[in-house]
Design an enzyme around this catalytic site. Structure first.
Site, short mmCIF file in Angstrom:
data_model
loop_
_atom_site.label_atom_id
_atom_site.label_comp_id
_atom_site.label_asym_id
_atom_site.label_seq_id
_atom_site.Cartn_x
_atom_site.Cartn_y
_atom_site.Cartn_z
N SER A 209 0.85 -1.14 -0.03
CA SER A 209 0.04 0.02 0.12
C SER A 209 0.61 1.04 0.06
CB SER A 209 -1.11 0.10 1.12
OG SER A 209 -0.46 0.26 2.41
N ARG B 238 22.25 -14.72 4.07
CA ARG B 238 21.75 -13.43 3.71
C ARG B 238 22.80 -12.38 2.71
NH1 ARG B 238 17.90 -11.48 7.25
NH2 ARG B 238 18.03 -12.47 9.33
N HIS C 47 8.76 3.25 8.61
CA HIS C 47 8.60 2.40 9.63
C HIS C 47 7.44 2.80 10.54
CE1 HIS C 47 9.74 -0.17 13.21
NE2 HIS C 47 9.49 0.99 13.78
N THR D 180 20.74 2.79 7.33
CA THR D 180 22.04 2.78 7.94
C THR D 180 21.98 1.18 8.20
OG1 THR D 180 21.44 3.64 10.13
CG2 THR D 180 22.36 5.24 8.47
N GLN E 87 -1.39 7.94 7.60
CA GLN E 87 -0.42 8.87 7.49
C GLN E 87 1.02 8.45 7.14
OE1 GLN E 87 -1.23 12.00 8.47
NE2 GLN E 87 -3.07 11.17 9.14
N GLU E 88 1.31 7.09 6.78
CA GLU E 88 2.19 6.57 6.00
C GLU E 88 2.32 6.92 4.50
OE1 GLU E 88 3.55 2.61 6.75
OE2 GLU E 88 2.48 2.48 8.75
C1 GRF Z 1 3.91 -0.68 6.65
O1 GRF Z 1 3.06 -0.54 8.00
C2 GRF Z 1 5.27 0.05 6.89
O2 GRF Z 1 5.43 1.09 7.63
C3 GRF Z 1 6.00 -1.31 7.31
O3 GRF Z 1 5.39 -2.33 6.96
C4 GRF Z 1 3.97 -1.88 6.29
C5 GRF Z 1 3.95 -2.35 4.94
O4 GRF Z 1 2.64 -2.08 4.34
N1 GRF Z 1 7.45 -1.14 7.08
P1 GRF Z 1 2.39 -1.94 2.96
O5 GRF Z 1 3.10 -3.49 2.32
O6 GRF Z 1 3.17 -0.65 2.48
O7 GRF Z 1 0.93 -1.99 2.76
#
Ligand code: GRF
Length: 213
Positions: free
Chosen positions: A12, A60, A104, A136, A168-169
């Protein structure tokens, strides 16, 4: 500016970026999981997709080498982690230092790591939110670019709080990428960010609001 977006699932945040009309050429969306829902979404926007499945690698370092090879094929100026759920090796992070960012779901430096909304509820914080930061080597501690805060409501559960933060993201990630594309942002010294942007209104944020508010 050319950018590559890395996802692991729903996508999303990736979609918010693709929708935002940014002055950015999204060269590819790369997932470490073939079943990531975001891959079809990206294809719907006409963006090239690729899968580098971490399960096909013994460690990794080997996964990160394959991932870097796929990223570098697209010659991006910017690598955007958008719900990319793999811890990256120090060598990989250094390769893209200053041109790789992450979102995050917490107000860093509070609540790095997983289950941020549950931990915020358990801690009883009144303000929670999200952070866009440079990546980082240490997980979730890179220089902070932008944050958005939301109130934690008395009857909140994990899903409700997560949804309010996610909204808000979807606002702050496109803003951060716009600043980068406009050349107004760089990683500065000692964990600071150099942002050459007009000072936006910075009112006080008090949660719960004061009686006099
Ligand atoms: C989001 O909450 C992001 O902050 C975290 O993982 C989630 C990913 O959601 N790192 P999406 O895949 O962007 O919907």
């Amino acid at each position: 500016m050319r950018a590559v977006i890395l996802i692991s699932g729903r996508g999303s945040n990736m979609e918010a970026l693709l929708r935002a009309g940014l002055p950015v050429e999204f060269a590819a969306v790369i997932s470490n999981r073939p079943e990531a829902e975001g891959l079809a979404v990206a294809q719907g926007f006409g963006v090239a997709t690729a899968v580098v499945d971490h399960r096909g690698h013994v460690d990794r370092a080997s996964f990160d080498a394959a991932l870097a090879a796929e990223i570098d094929r697209h010659e991006p100026d910017l690598v955007i982690l958008a719900g990319f759920m793999r811890v990256l090796t120090e060598g990989f992070v250094r390769r893209y230092l200053g041109r790789m960012i992450n979102i995050h779901p917490a107000l860093l430096p509070s609540f790095p790591g997983l289950h941020t909304h549950r931990r915020a509820l358990e801690a009883g914080v009144k303000v929670h939110g999200c952070t866009v930061h440079y990546v980082t080597p240490e997980v979730d501690v890179g220089p902070i670019i932008i944050q958005a805060a939301v109130p934690v409501l008395p009857d909140d559960d994990e899903a409700g709080l997560a949804g309010r933060v996610l909204a808000q993201e979807h606002r702050i990630y496109p803003q951060a990428v716009r600043w980068l594309a406009e050349g107004r942002l760089s990683m500065g010294e000692a964990g600071r960010v150099d942002l050459r942007a007009p000072r936006e209104a910075m009112g006080p944020l008090v949660v719960p609001a004061l009686d006099s508010a």
